[in-house]
Design a protein around this motif. Structure first.
Motif, short mmCIF file in Angstrom:
data_model
loop_
_atom_site.label_atom_id
_atom_site.label_comp_id
_atom_site.label_asym_id
_atom_site.label_seq_id
_atom_site.Cartn_x
_atom_site.Cartn_y
_atom_site.Cartn_z
N GLN A 195 35.09 74.93 3.66
CA GLN A 195 34.84 75.75 5.08
C GLN A 195 36.41 75.69 5.86
O GLN A 195 36.51 74.54 5.80
N ALA A 196 36.56 76.90 6.85
CA ALA A 196 37.25 76.66 7.67
C ALA A 196 36.89 77.39 8.68
O ALA A 196 36.44 78.49 9.07
N LEU A 197 37.78 77.06 9.84
CA LEU A 197 38.12 77.16 11.46
C LEU A 197 39.08 77.99 11.46
O LEU A 197 39.41 76.74 11.91
N LEU A 198 39.26 79.14 12.55
CA LEU A 198 41.43 79.09 12.47
C LEU A 198 41.30 78.93 14.01
O LEU A 198 40.29 79.47 15.28
N ILE A 199 42.30 78.25 15.23
CA ILE A 199 42.58 78.30 16.23
C ILE A 199 43.58 79.11 16.73
O ILE A 199 44.61 79.43 15.39
N GLY A 200 44.21 78.79 17.60
CA GLY A 200 45.36 79.15 18.76
C GLY A 200 46.04 81.00 18.92
O GLY A 200 46.93 80.77 18.44
N MET A 201 44.50 81.19 18.16
CA MET A 201 44.91 83.42 18.35
C MET A 201 45.20 83.64 19.72
O MET A 201 44.54 83.18 20.79
N THR A 202 46.03 84.47 19.33
CA THR A 202 46.66 85.45 20.37
C THR A 202 46.07 86.42 20.66
O THR A 202 44.47 86.67 20.04
N HIS A 203 46.49 87.78 21.38
CA HIS A 203 45.25 88.48 21.81
C HIS A 203 45.55 90.19 20.77
O HIS A 203 45.33 90.23 20.68
N GLU A 204 46.25 89.42 19.84
CA GLU A 204 45.77 90.31 18.60
C GLU A 204 44.30 90.16 17.91
O GLU A 204 44.33 91.30 17.06
N PHE A 205 44.16 88.91 18.19
CA PHE A 205 42.58 89.20 17.55
C PHE A 205 41.40 89.29 18.22
O PHE A 205 41.09 89.26 19.46
N ASP A 206 40.24 90.18 17.72
CA ASP A 206 38.68 90.23 17.79
C ASP A 206 38.67 89.61 17.78
O ASP A 206 38.57 90.04 16.58
N HIS A 207 37.37 88.53 18.70
CA HIS A 207 36.97 87.48 17.92
C HIS A 207 35.81 88.07 16.80
O HIS A 207 35.53 87.96 15.53
N HIS A 208 35.40 89.27 17.28
CA HIS A 208 33.85 90.09 16.82
C HIS A 208 33.73 91.05 15.68
O HIS A 208 33.96 90.72 14.33
N LYS A 209 35.53 91.63 15.95
CA LYS A 209 35.80 92.28 14.68
C LYS A 209 36.56 91.57 13.75
O LYS A 209 36.75 92.35 11.57
N ASP A 210 37.64 91.06 14.15
CA ASP A 210 37.71 90.01 12.83
C ASP A 210 37.56 89.07 12.57
O ASP A 210 37.37 88.98 10.73
N ASN A 211 35.61 88.17 12.40
CA ASN A 211 35.31 88.10 12.03
C ASN A 211 34.50 88.97 11.16
O ASN A 211 33.59 88.16 9.94
N GLU A 212 34.88 89.98 11.19
CA GLU A 212 34.00 90.66 10.61
C GLU A 212 34.82 90.96 9.36
O GLU A 212 34.15 90.65 8.08
N PHE A 213 35.96 91.27 9.42
CA PHE A 213 37.09 91.21 8.08
C PHE A 213 36.77 89.78 7.62
O PHE A 213 36.22 89.65 6.18
N LEU A 214 36.44 89.09 7.94
CA LEU A 214 36.94 87.72 8.00
C LEU A 214 35.72 86.48 6.30
O LEU A 214 35.48 86.51 5.70
N ALA A 215 34.10 87.82 7.32
CA ALA A 215 33.15 86.95 6.10
C ALA A 215 33.28 88.41 5.08
O ALA A 215 32.74 88.10 4.13
N GLU A 216 33.61 89.01 5.27
CA GLU A 216 34.14 90.21 3.65
C GLU A 216 35.20 88.86 2.58
O GLU A 216 35.09 88.71 1.81
N TRP A 217 35.84 88.69 3.54
CA TRP A 217 37.40 87.69 2.89
C TRP A 217 36.65 86.61 2.25
O TRP A 217 36.60 86.15 1.20
N SER A 218 35.47 86.20 3.52
CA SER A 218 34.93 84.81 2.27
C SER A 218 33.73 84.78 1.42
O SER A 218 33.91 84.41 0.41
#
Length: 326
Positions: A283-306
């Motif tokens: 498993q992996a968790l990501l850190i160090g994000m700028t404001h280009e990342f939206d927590h909810h929207k990008d975790n939806e993308f990551l759920a599909e990627w995962s």
């Protein structure tokens, strides 16, 4: 990602007391400038930044896009039930992290400190370590051990000479400052060190091609690698943390700065996901994000990627607490 057998399964930001076992607490998950980006508030665009602008109306504890400087607290519970609190990095937002997350998660102190490197977002909170030490007007307390590379030590001696000074000069008044016991570690995967009863393996990585930053591997029962600032992972380090090398990680915590493209001193999203596939942690968790990342929207993308790649990956957030058996 709602797998309750997963160490990433979130059961809220529920505060716990010392009665619990070991845990990882994410004190900060943002970039050096932290979030919200101040210019998004001072000179808002039209429409305003959807990641930063809500910080004016949503309390930080309810806003996963509010991100302080990257920092991890390891709550290490040993076999006798004794807890030790190990802090990785002490950045510009450390005081805010104390007020917000130490109090929420009932963290009573810091027993040891480890530094990844000597940049501002990793060390400029060192003066505030005295806020989590016993009070003594004469500095008559046990110093907190702090582990760092020789290069970082030399830089900090210039930035904070009063924290490094061993003896007062003749005629110099006593002033209360953080008491630290500086311990040099080597930038070598073959030179582990022990902090508050927990073994750490240094993971040298490139933070730009002219700069070595340290990540750390720790945990005997669950193998965790923490790499906060990286643009390239050298082969010797990659071997130590890859499934095809020394063994699969249970959890990889990894840097990702921007959504697209590449950067000279940090992984961006494409390089981060490639590294996750190459290292193949459980498993992996990501850190160090700028404001280009939206927590909810990008975790939806990551759920599909995962689901597609077979490796659960999420963006972390400030205040996240993960129970873990170290």
């Amino acid at each position: 990602m709602e797998n309750h057998n997963s160490i990433l399964a979130e059961n809220g930001n529920g505060a716990v007391s010392e009665q619990g076992g070991s845990a990882l607490i994410f004190l900060g998950t943002g970039c050096s400038s932290a979030l919200p980006n101040t210019m998004c508030l001072l000179q808002p665009s039209d429409p305003p930044c959807q990641v930063c602008f809500p910080a004016l109306s949503i309390p930080p504890n309810l806003n996963p896009n509010y991100r302080c400087n990257t920092s991890l607290l390891i709550d290490h519970c040993e076999g006798d039930g004794k807890h030790s609190y190990i802090l990785i990095d002490v950045g510009k937002t450390f005081r805010e992290q104390i007020l917000r997350w130490f109090t929420f998660h009932k963290i009573p102190r810091v027993d040891s400190i480890i530094l990844t490197h000597e940049h501002a977002d990793a060390v400029l909170g060192l003066d505030d370590i005295r806020a989590v030490q016993p009070y003594s007007a004469t500095n008559d307390i046990d110093p907190t051990p702090i582990f760092l590379s020789q290069f970082a030590m030399e830089s900090i001696s210039t930035k904070f000479p009063y924290l490094v000074q061993k003896k007062l000069k003749e005629g110099q008044e006593v002033r209360r400052v953080a008491q630290l016991d500086w311990k040099i570690i080597e930038e070598d995967c073959d030179k582990p060190f022990v902090v508050s009863g927990l073994k750490f393996v240094p993971l040298p990585v490139m933070h730009g091609e002219d700069y070595v930053c340290l990540g750390f591997l720790f945990g005997e029962k669950c193998r965790v690698a923490y790499i906060s600032d990286v643009s390239r992972i050298p082969p010797t380090t990659e071997y130590v943390i890859s499934k095809s090398g020394a063994g699969q990680l249970d959890l990889l915590i990894l840097d990702t700065l921007y959504k697209d493209g590449c950067h000279n001193t940090h992984f961006c999203f494409p390089q981060t996901l490639e590294a996750v596939k190459r290292l193949c942690p459980k498993q992996a968790l990501l850190i160090g994000m700028t404001h280009e990342f939206d927590h909810h929207k990008d975790n939806e993308f990551l759920a599909e990627w995962s689901k597609r790649e077979g490796i659960p990956v999420q963006l972390s957030h400030d205040g996240l607490r993960i129970p873990i058996d170290l």
